[in-house]
Enzyme design. Structure first.
Site, PDB file in Angstrom:
ATOM      1  N   ARG A 174      68.833  18.966  19.079  1.00  0.00           N
ATOM      2  CA  ARG A 174      68.865  18.117  17.866  1.00  0.00           C
ATOM      3  C   ARG A 174      68.006  18.735  16.773  1.00  0.00           C
ATOM      4  O   ARG A 174      68.374  18.702  15.591  1.00  0.00           O
ATOM      5  CB  ARG A 174      68.342  16.707  18.204  1.00  0.00           C
ATOM      6  CG  ARG A 174      69.335  15.885  18.997  1.00  0.00           C
ATOM      7  CD  ARG A 174      68.663  14.654  19.601  1.00  0.00           C
ATOM      8  NE  ARG A 174      68.066  13.800  18.596  1.00  0.00           N
ATOM      9  CZ  ARG A 174      67.067  12.944  18.840  1.00  0.00           C
ATOM     10  NH1 ARG A 174      66.571  12.815  20.047  1.00  0.00           N
ATOM     11  NH2 ARG A 174      66.585  12.211  17.869  1.00  0.00           N
ATOM     12  N   ASP A 190      66.109  14.871  27.937  1.00  0.00           N
ATOM     13  CA  ASP A 190      65.548  14.675  26.595  1.00  0.00           C
ATOM     14  C   ASP A 190      64.983  15.986  26.043  1.00  0.00           C
ATOM     15  O   ASP A 190      65.118  16.268  24.857  1.00  0.00           O
ATOM     16  CB  ASP A 190      64.464  13.592  26.599  1.00  0.00           C
ATOM     17  CG  ASP A 190      63.955  13.326  25.192  1.00  0.00           C
ATOM     18  OD1 ASP A 190      64.770  12.938  24.334  1.00  0.00           O
ATOM     19  OD2 ASP A 190      62.768  13.554  24.929  1.00  0.00           O
ATOM     20  N   HIS A 192      53.658   2.452  23.313  1.00  0.00           N
ATOM     21  CA  HIS A 192      54.040   3.779  22.821  1.00  0.00           C
ATOM     22  C   HIS A 192      54.109   3.726  21.305  1.00  0.00           C
ATOM     23  O   HIS A 192      54.546   2.744  20.727  1.00  0.00           O
ATOM     24  CB  HIS A 192      55.421   4.141  23.399  1.00  0.00           C
ATOM     25  CG  HIS A 192      55.994   5.393  22.838  1.00  0.00           C
ATOM     26  ND1 HIS A 192      55.589   6.646  23.267  1.00  0.00           N
ATOM     27  CD2 HIS A 192      56.921   5.608  21.884  1.00  0.00           C
ATOM     28  CE1 HIS A 192      56.250   7.560  22.590  1.00  0.00           C
ATOM     29  NE2 HIS A 192      57.070   6.965  21.743  1.00  0.00           N
ATOM     30  N   LYS A 210      62.305   7.815  28.225  1.00  0.00           N
ATOM     31  CA  LYS A 210      60.980   8.242  28.695  1.00  0.00           C
ATOM     32  C   LYS A 210      60.104   7.044  29.058  1.00  0.00           C
ATOM     33  O   LYS A 210      59.362   7.073  30.030  1.00  0.00           O
ATOM     34  CB  LYS A 210      60.308   9.112  27.620  1.00  0.00           C
ATOM     35  CG  LYS A 210      60.970  10.492  27.537  1.00  0.00           C
ATOM     36  CD  LYS A 210      60.415  11.335  26.416  1.00  0.00           C
ATOM     37  CE  LYS A 210      60.843  10.842  25.070  1.00  0.00           C
ATOM     38  NZ  LYS A 210      60.622  11.724  23.955  1.00  0.00           N
ATOM     39  N   SER A 219      66.205   8.464  23.330  1.00  0.00           N
ATOM     40  CA  SER A 219      65.182   9.450  23.675  1.00  0.00           C
ATOM     41  C   SER A 219      63.864   8.742  24.024  1.00  0.00           C
ATOM     42  O   SER A 219      63.253   9.002  25.063  1.00  0.00           O
ATOM     43  CB  SER A 219      64.998  10.408  22.481  1.00  0.00           C
ATOM     44  OG  SER A 219      63.795  11.089  22.543  1.00  0.00           O
TER      45      SER A 219
HETATM   46  N1  URA Z   1      60.277  10.381  19.451  1.00  0.00           N
HETATM   47  C1  URA Z   1      60.977  10.691  20.564  1.00  0.00           C
HETATM   48  O1  URA Z   1      60.454  10.665  21.672  1.00  0.00           O
HETATM   49  N2  URA Z   1      62.271  11.044  20.417  1.00  0.00           N
HETATM   50  C2  URA Z   1      62.895  11.102  19.214  1.00  0.00           C
HETATM   51  O2  URA Z   1      64.067  11.417  19.157  1.00  0.00           O
HETATM   52  C3  URA Z   1      62.132  10.784  18.067  1.00  0.00           C
HETATM   53  C4  URA Z   1      60.831  10.402  18.220  1.00  0.00           C
END
Ligand code: URA
Length: 430
Positions: free
Chosen positions: A168, A161, A82, A187, A183
């Site tokens: 946020r 999220d 990622h 995922k 976050s």
């Molecule tokens: N990428 C994400 O998936 N979440 C964040 O909070 C910042 C970058």
């Protein structure tokens, strides 16, 4: 339990329990806790931070707020990768087939976000016939048979999220390191891989602005991985310029194919080989990191990685007969230097925005991507250029607006003094 007490405890710098964190996340997702209280809680976290254990508890609550992907029917160690968001980042298209050609299992389910440039799914869909809509059974069968599948997510992955990120975004709490870490990790953990390589970008336009912050984010993500018995390796990489030369969907597929044939740009190849060696080693397909690296380089030069790419694209319905006519646009405009000197920086964000305005990315979810358009850098950071030299080629299917040219003007920083070519990987944390 009362939300106000949890907000006050965090405000005063106390460490929250697993039950308190779960109370907030499940209460927010079910609609029982209002935005204003969660906003105050997020701001308290922004100022007080979180311990590694709190961040792991938060990740866990977020992870189990929705569907998780069960990859247990796939035989072997599953590896994933990622990036925190790069322009010209076509690494998945290279790393996936490369490590699969060494025997590692790549089972990647991606979401489709907004972005200056398309994501991996858009790049795959830019290939004639290639689909990213695979049923679960077909997805698993494909990984078991050829070692790789990349598809769009169907279930609801980490709904917490989506809600938290939106909040946020409007409450000034995006740049909290533990919130970013949970976050990302919720995922990634929901996607079911055993080994997760994270490319943490730093620089202007990236989430992390300094090496210290990138180190801290990486450290927390590695620690969250440990709490879930997963191997996480973070690569801190520079974003002084886009990765490779091409930005735009088909242009990036073409560059990925060149890299898979051993003819890719240096920065792209260096990054891919380094990440691949960790994926191969932790998938137990080589006895040491050095052996894994040698194997990765060999596969790029002996045709095996490219053969795996073709097998993968073919399995998902796609076909690329030749690269000769792969890119067809109405016009290609040369963008030239207006001064002589050394390129100090090529602001990735500006190049990404220019590509998006050409139609290569999405501003709104409804936007339809033009797969052919984009920008190809002819020069990179550290190179000397003279007035009139071509810095980039703009591939367009519509008139190139002043706004696009302005974005390019702002992207290139040309200075008089010599500039060192920046290292692509600054640190590896595992
Ligand atoms: N990428 C994400 O998936 N979440 C964040 O909070 C910042 C970058």
């Amino acid at each position: 339990m009362r939300m106000v007490d949890i907000i006050e405890r965090k405000r005063e710098g106390h460490i929250l329990t697993e039950q308190e964190i779960e109370f907030v996340i499940s209460g927010y997702v079910s609609g029982n806790i209002p935005d204003y209280q969660v906003s105050a809680w997020l701001m308290a976290i922004y100022f007080q931070g979180m311990t590694d254990q709190e961040a792991s508890f938060l990740t866990k609550s977020m992870l189990f707020s929705g569907d998780t992907i069960d990859l247990s029917k796939i035989i072997g160690i599953k590896v994933d990768k990622h990036s925190t968001g790069g322009v010209g980042d076509k690494t998945t298209l290279i790393l996936g087939p490369l490590v699969a050609s060494c025997g590692a299992k790549v089972a990647k389910l991606s979401g489709r976000g907004l972005g200056h440039t398309g994501g991996t799914l858009d790049k795959l869909e830019s290939i004639d016939g290639c689909t990213i809509n695979l049923s679960e059974d077909r997805f698993i069968e494909q990984v078991n048979q050829i070692g790789i599948a990349v598809a769009g997510q169907t279930g609801e992955i980490v709904p917490a999220d989506k809600l938290l990120y939106a909040l946020r975004d409007v409450t000034g709490t995006v740049p909290s390191i533990p919130l970013i870490a949970s976050s990302i990790m919720s995922k990634k953990l929901a996607s079911g891989a055993d080994v997760i390589c994270l490319d943490v970008k730093i620089g202007e336009g990236a989430f992390m602005k300094t090496l210290e912050d990138a180190r801290e984010l990486s450290r927390i993500m590695v620690s969250i991985g440990e709490a879930f018995n997963k191997k996480v390796i973070a690569f801190i990489t520079g974003m002084d310029q886009p990765l490779g030369h091409a930005v735009g969907n088909r242009l990036e597929v073409k560059e990925a194919i060149e890299a898979l044939s051993g003819n890719g740009p240096k920065d792209l190849e260096t990054l891919c080989v380094e990440i691949a060696s960790y994926m191969i080693f932790y998938a137990k397909k080589a006895p040491s990191l050095e052996d894994a690296k040698e194997l990765a380089i060999r596969q790029l030069h002996n045709g095996e990685a490219l053969a795996k790419f073709n097998e993968f694209i073919h399995a998902q319905g796609g076909q690329i007969d030749s690269l000769k006519d792969f890119i067809k646009v109405k016009k290609i405009i040369e963008y030239k230097a207006t001064k002589t000197g050394y390129i100090k920086e090529i602001k990735a964000l500006n190049i990404g925005l220019a590509s998006m305005k050409l139609g290569g990315g999405r501003e709104t979810k409804e936007d339809i991507i033009d797969p052919m358009v984009g920008i190809v850098l002819e020069k990179k950071v550290g190179e000397h250029v003279k007035t009139g030299d071509v810095l980039a080629k703009v591939y367009a299917n519509s008139p190139v607006s002043k706004e696009i040219i302005l974005s390019l003007d702002e992207a290139f920083d040309i200075v008089e003094f010599e500039v060192k070519v920046p290292a692509i990987i600054l640190e590896i944390i595992s």
